[in-house]
Design a protein around this motif. Structure first.
Motif, short mmCIF file in Angstrom:
data_model
loop_
_atom_site.label_atom_id
_atom_site.label_comp_id
_atom_site.label_asym_id
_atom_site.label_seq_id
_atom_site.Cartn_x
_atom_site.Cartn_y
_atom_site.Cartn_z
N ALA A 80 0.83 -1.21 0.00
CA ALA A 80 0.00 0.00 0.00
C ALA A 80 0.86 1.26 0.00
O ALA A 80 0.57 2.22 -0.72
CB ALA A 80 -0.93 -0.01 1.21
N GLU A 81 1.93 1.25 0.78
CA GLU A 81 2.84 2.39 0.80
C GLU A 81 3.53 2.56 -0.55
O GLU A 81 3.77 3.67 -1.01
CB GLU A 81 3.89 2.20 1.90
N LEU A 82 3.82 1.45 -1.19
CA LEU A 82 4.51 1.47 -2.47
C LEU A 82 3.66 2.12 -3.57
O LEU A 82 4.17 2.88 -4.40
CB LEU A 82 4.86 0.03 -2.87
N VAL A 83 2.35 1.84 -3.55
CA VAL A 83 1.49 2.31 -4.64
C VAL A 83 0.61 3.48 -4.24
O VAL A 83 -0.16 4.00 -5.06
CB VAL A 83 0.59 1.16 -5.15
N ARG A 84 0.72 3.94 -2.98
CA ARG A 84 -0.21 4.94 -2.45
C ARG A 84 -0.31 6.19 -3.33
O ARG A 84 -1.38 6.76 -3.51
CB ARG A 84 0.22 5.34 -1.03
N VAL A 110 -4.43 -5.06 1.19
CA VAL A 110 -3.85 -3.83 0.64
C VAL A 110 -4.94 -2.75 0.55
O VAL A 110 -4.72 -1.59 0.92
CB VAL A 110 -3.23 -4.07 -0.74
N LEU A 111 -6.11 -3.16 0.08
CA LEU A 111 -7.21 -2.21 -0.08
C LEU A 111 -7.59 -1.58 1.26
O LEU A 111 -7.92 -0.39 1.33
CB LEU A 111 -8.41 -2.94 -0.69
N LYS A 112 -7.53 -2.36 2.34
CA LYS A 112 -7.86 -1.84 3.67
C LYS A 112 -6.91 -0.73 4.09
O LYS A 112 -7.27 0.13 4.90
CB LYS A 112 -7.81 -2.97 4.71
N CYS A 113 -5.69 -0.76 3.57
CA CYS A 113 -4.67 0.23 3.97
C CYS A 113 -4.77 1.53 3.17
O CYS A 113 -4.06 2.49 3.47
CB CYS A 113 -3.27 -0.36 3.81
#
Length: 328
Positions: free
Chosen positions: A115-119, A141-144
């Protein structure tokens, strides 16, 4: 003895160095399953090990295929086993997936790290990344991600029908920035309503409804189609008896007792009628003896069982009802 347990015995017998070399060629979930199996097959007799190796050697002695012939062999076997429609997406993931090494590397990462990578990437890029992850990992990932991003990403993922060249180029740039040695990625068919529905199946209770409600406001028809394809715990009542019996063999009894605490009466009946009378009595006694339990614990157990059902359906071990098959 299951195939995973037999593979674990072979690896344990090879020695550390050789076993490590084998594991290097496997995916994250395969390594995890084998690791668990390797810790649980202790105390195996010498005769059992010898029998496993005899079968292993016999398998290796069978004539094999290579190169393009192997691709056709895989395609033919999967089509014959699963049928044309069910096998097509699986074949794409297997044969085309060899060209997505950058994306495959994400499967080894924690969901929060992904999530941090694609945020800060475009929602279209995030949707493509999500389409290549396993559904349970994609849900985490979606939750993040932020609420507004969740809806946008899932909406794009549900309407994704193949990856356009410009999106692939953007994705390749992302991979080049994050991982060394990235390579060109061929176009493949990923995403779609089925993938979106399957990811929502792994979301926490309530989160899925929020996202579906937002999608419905943007595109009511699409939201309805996604909802129709979602497979929930109560849908287990629609399994045929043979499929239910196969599922029960793979589900730990303590998780089943917990999951059924919040289940519809039809699901409970489906489960107990596919068990021996004594096993059903023990299950019901276990449910009564537990006392009050938290809803979050019941939902977690249900999600574990649904994950098992999905994996069995994807591998062709069981067949689901016409409506439920749509998510596979």
């Amino acid at each position: 003895m299951s195939g995973v347990q037999r593979a674990a015995i072979v690896l344990l017998s090879l020695g550390e160095a050789q076993a490590a070399e084998v594991l290097k060629h496997m995916g994250a979930k395969e390594v995890q399953k084998l690791g668990v199996a390797m810790t649980s097959v202790g105390g195996v007799t010498r005769d059992v090990v010898a029998h496993v190796f005899d079968d292993f050697v016999d398998t290796l002695a069978q004539p094999g295929v290579s190169g393009s012939a192997a691709d056709e062999y895989v395609r033919a076997v999967l089509t014959q086993a699963l049928g044309e429609e069910r096998a097509s997406s699986l074949i794409d993931r297997i044969l085309m997936g060899r060209n997505t090494s950058g994306l495959d590397s994400l499967k080894w990462m924690e969901p929060r790290a992904i999530a941090e990578l694609v945020r800060n990437e475009h929602p279209q890029i995030i949707a493509i990344v999500m389409a290549h992850l396993d559904s349970d990992q994609a849900a985490e990932v979606l939750k993040c991600l932020a609420d507004r991003v969740r809806v946008d990403v899932l909406l794009r993922l549900a309407t994704l029908d193949g990856i356009p060249p410009h999106a692939l180029n953007e994705l390749n740039d992302v991979m080049q920035r994050q991982f060394a040695g990235s390579q060109n990625i061929k176009s493949s068919s990923v995403g779609g309503i089925k993938v979106a529905a399957n990811i929502l199946n792994f979301m926490d209770s309530g989160q899925d409804e929020v996202i579906l409600g937002s999608i419905g406001e943007i595109d009511g028809e699409l939201g309805g189609r996604i909802r129709d394809l979602m497979f929930v715990f109560d849908n287990l009542a629609d399994l045929d008896d043979r499929a239910m019996q196969s599922v029960l063999r793979d589900v730990p009894s303590e998780r089943l007792a917990l999951a059924l605490r919040g289940a519809d009466a039809k699901v409970k009946e489906k489960v107990t009628t596919n068990m021996s009378q004594r096993a059903a009595e023990i299950l019901l006694e276990d449910m009564e003896a537990r006392g009050p339990v938290r809803l979050v614990e019941v939902e977690a157990a249900q999600k574990e069982i649904l994950a098992i059902v999905r994996k069995m359906a994807e591998s062709g071990e069981i067949q689901l009802s016409a409506k439920a098959e749509a998510f596979v």
